[in-house]
Design an enzyme around this catalytic site. Structure first.
Site, PDB file in Angstrom:
ATOM      1  N   HIS A   1       3.117   3.718  -0.568  1.00 35.18           N
ATOM      2  CA  HIS A   1       2.060   2.709  -0.524  1.00 35.18           C
ATOM      3  C   HIS A   1       0.923   3.271   0.327  1.00 35.18           C
ATOM      4  O   HIS A   1       0.566   2.718   1.362  1.00 35.18           O
ATOM      5  CB  HIS A   1       2.615   1.389   0.032  1.00 35.18           C
ATOM      6  CG  HIS A   1       1.806   0.182  -0.342  1.00 35.18           C
ATOM      7  ND1 HIS A   1       2.334  -0.933  -0.958  1.00 35.18           N
ATOM      8  CD2 HIS A   1       0.492  -0.095  -0.193  1.00 35.18           C
ATOM      9  CE1 HIS A   1       1.395  -1.838  -1.158  1.00 35.18           C
ATOM     10  NE2 HIS A   1       0.258  -1.356  -0.692  1.00 35.18           N
TER      11      HIS A   1
ATOM     12  N   GLU B   1      -0.006   1.155  -6.926  1.00 35.03           N
ATOM     13  CA  GLU B   1      -1.430   1.202  -7.256  1.00 35.03           C
ATOM     14  C   GLU B   1      -2.034   2.598  -7.135  1.00 35.03           C
ATOM     15  O   GLU B   1      -2.909   2.836  -6.287  1.00 35.03           O
ATOM     16  CB  GLU B   1      -2.204   0.228  -6.382  1.00 35.03           C
ATOM     17  CG  GLU B   1      -1.729  -1.205  -6.507  1.00 35.03           C
ATOM     18  CD  GLU B   1      -2.705  -2.196  -5.860  1.00 35.03           C
ATOM     19  OE1 GLU B   1      -3.683  -1.764  -5.237  1.00 35.03           O
ATOM     20  OE2 GLU B   1      -2.480  -3.411  -6.015  1.00 35.03           O
TER      21      GLU B   1
ATOM     22  N   TYR C   1      -4.907  -9.837  -9.029  1.00 38.61           N
ATOM     23  CA  TYR C   1      -5.594 -10.687  -8.057  1.00 38.61           C
ATOM     24  C   TYR C   1      -6.784 -11.442  -8.622  1.00 38.61           C
ATOM     25  O   TYR C   1      -7.013 -12.585  -8.287  1.00 38.61           O
ATOM     26  CB  TYR C   1      -6.082  -9.840  -6.875  1.00 38.61           C
ATOM     27  CG  TYR C   1      -4.970  -9.366  -5.983  1.00 38.61           C
ATOM     28  CD1 TYR C   1      -4.488 -10.185  -4.963  1.00 38.61           C
ATOM     29  CD2 TYR C   1      -4.372  -8.125  -6.159  1.00 38.61           C
ATOM     30  CE1 TYR C   1      -3.460  -9.772  -4.141  1.00 38.61           C
ATOM     31  CE2 TYR C   1      -3.331  -7.701  -5.338  1.00 38.61           C
ATOM     32  CZ  TYR C   1      -2.882  -8.535  -4.332  1.00 38.61           C
ATOM     33  OH  TYR C   1      -1.858  -8.131  -3.521  1.00 38.61           O
TER      34      TYR C   1
END
Ligand code: GCO
Length: 482
Positions: free
Chosen positions: A130, A175, A306
């Site tokens: 991450h 991501e 989101y």
């Protein structure tokens, strides 16, 4: 204390009995203790300590001090009633310089975390990367060079062997678009480089790293379920004008198709390869056989959603302004030649992100139609709002409750449309270090008082408890009513 009036709750739209409810965090955002037990520096330590890079000069040095308050956070998860917790392992805790033997003290922290989850009957969902690349690897070229993917493979092997017996769900990358395009293209994230050619190379090497990790996990962890988490968007053209349609296709190409196509179809989208043809090194770093590595079968897809996005061609900016649209001044990638516009009347979060829950439904349906029928987990969804602790020591975050409720309902719409969604992880368990925004944006369902580290469950925490308990969309009509 909660103001959630259980009698006033209408729980409708049940989820399948085996549906998985979870909460998510990431190591650099919550752990702090950046020099504890032999941890080495990561690119986020360097970046956050670079003057002007992060709002207010905030860093992850202390963050939520989760490293030292882990048991308290595990208790919060237990109170919440989640079936799973998504966390990430810090590579620089495991290999302080990015290569070489394992640092056992770093691994021990995650072993204790996993044991604590198991004792509370919570499934660990482990993200291997991450964004916190060990700094020495960045100094050697970072994700712009192939060697970093090879180093990642070694790191994955160490973690899988050390923790594999107790972890079933593995997420290789979180991501990769942010790591590559925000990190090396826009320079808004670590390592803060602004070079489109490097961003494209990083895009490829990250996916290659993902591909290398898959068989390593499978051989070290029999029965492992392996996936990747992508941040995906629902890009709509601002009008029927053909230039705006083409702009939406470019936005979709950069954010979505550059990742979904190689992972699921073993190819990069032609229009994007053409778009980035003249940048250096760009996708020329690709070697024969890489796409086979990248596209080998996985077991699930993690989707982070989101906000929606509406785009126009850059040449139509003044026309859009004249028509009364707000055109965002934030042009991350000038080469894409597009602008984002806001849709009048749509609510926004404190990230300035528009709210459109149905964008999640259309995104999920599109993934199923164009890419895969594999199980999908919403590995992140949530919102930042300007929360505050009221005089009665409560955080009545009704706007977050509404946001989550709408998105969970939109996810249910996708289930009704036959999409194979199997779980949902709220972002985030705790208020935390929101990257370039530092501590100025609160995404937690638990308030964190950063000077003391004290935790205070917000109204959304109690509402989410009820959602999990009833396994349905909970319409808390009188949340907050006295
Ligand atoms: C993300 C990140 C999170 C962010 C969240 C809100 O994966 O983008 O995983 O770390 O905090 O998305 O911006």
């Amino acid at each position: 204390m909660t103001t959630l009036d259980k009698n006033a709750i209408a729980s409708v739209r049940p989820f399948p009995p085996e549906f998985l409810w979870g909460a998510a965090t990431a190591c650099y955002q919550i752990e702090g203790a950046v020099t504890a037990d032999g941890r080495g520096p990561s690119i986020w330590d360097t970046f956050s300590h670079t003057p002007g890079a992060v709002w207010n000069g905030d860093t992850g040095d202390i963050a939520c001090n989760h490293y030292h308050r882990m048991d308290e956070d595990l208790d919060l998860l237990q109170r919440l009633g989640v079936g799973a917790y998504r966390f990430s392992v810090a590579w620089p805790r495991v290999q302080p310089s990015g290569q070489g033997p394992a640092n056992m003290r770093g691994l021990d922290f995650y072993r204790r975390l996993i044991d604590g989850l198991r004792r509370r009957d919570i499934e660990p969902t482990l993200t291997l990367y991450h964004w916190d690349l060990p700094q020495p690897l960045e100094d050697a070229g970072g994700w712009c060079v192939r060697d970093t993917a090879e180093r990642f493979a070694d790191y994955v092997d160490i973690v899988a062997r050390a923790l594999g017996t107790d972890v079933e769900h593995w997420i290789t990358l979180n991501e990769p678009w942010c790591s590559s395009w925000l990190g090396y293209g826009a320079g808004e994230h670590a390592p803060g480089v602004k070079d489109i050619g490097k961003a494209a190379a990083a895009n490829h090497h990250l996916l290659y790293a993902h591909g290398l990790a898959v068989p390593i996990l499978r051989s070290a962890v029999p029965g492992a379920k392996v996936g990747i988490t992508l941040n995906l968007g629902d890009h709509q053209p601002g009008s029927m004008h053909e230039l705006d349609q083409a702009a939406a296709k470019r936005a979709d190409g950069n954010l979505n198709r550059l990742f979904l196509e190689p992972v699921f179809h073993g190819r990069y989208p032609e229009d994007m390869l053409e778009h980035y043809r003249d940048v250096s090194p760009g996708f020329s770093v690709m070697r024969d056989g890489d796409l086979e590595v990248i596209s080998q079968p996985i077991d699930f897809l993690g989707v982070n959603y989101y906000f929606p996005s509406t785009v126009i061609d850059a040449s139509r900016e003044s026309e859009a302004r004249l028509a009364g649209y707000y055109v965002s001044p934030d042009v991350q990638f000038p080469d894409l030649n597009l602008r984002s516009i806001e849709t009048p009347g749509r609510g926004k979060t404190s990230m300035d992100w528009e709210i459109k829950a149905s964008g999640l439904t259309s995104l999920l349906v599109r993934i199923r139609d164009d890419y895969t029928d594999l199980p999908i987990y919403i590995t992140e969804n949530g919102a930042a709002f300007d929360d505050y602790v009221d005089p009665d020591n409560r955080v009545l975050d009704h706007n977050r409750v509404a946001y989550l409720q709408e998105h969970i309902s939109a996810m249910h719409d996708a289930l009704d449309a036959g999409v194979n969604v199997q779980g949902y992880f709220v972002w985030s368990l705790l208020d935390n270090f929101e990257w370039a925004f530092g501590y100025s944006r609160r995404f937690g369902i638990v308030w964190v008082d950063f000077p003391t580290g004290n935790r205070l469950p917000k109204e959304s925490f109690h509402w989410y408890c009820e959602t999990i308990r009833s396994n349905s969309v909970v319409y808390a009509r009188s949340v907050g009513a006295e």
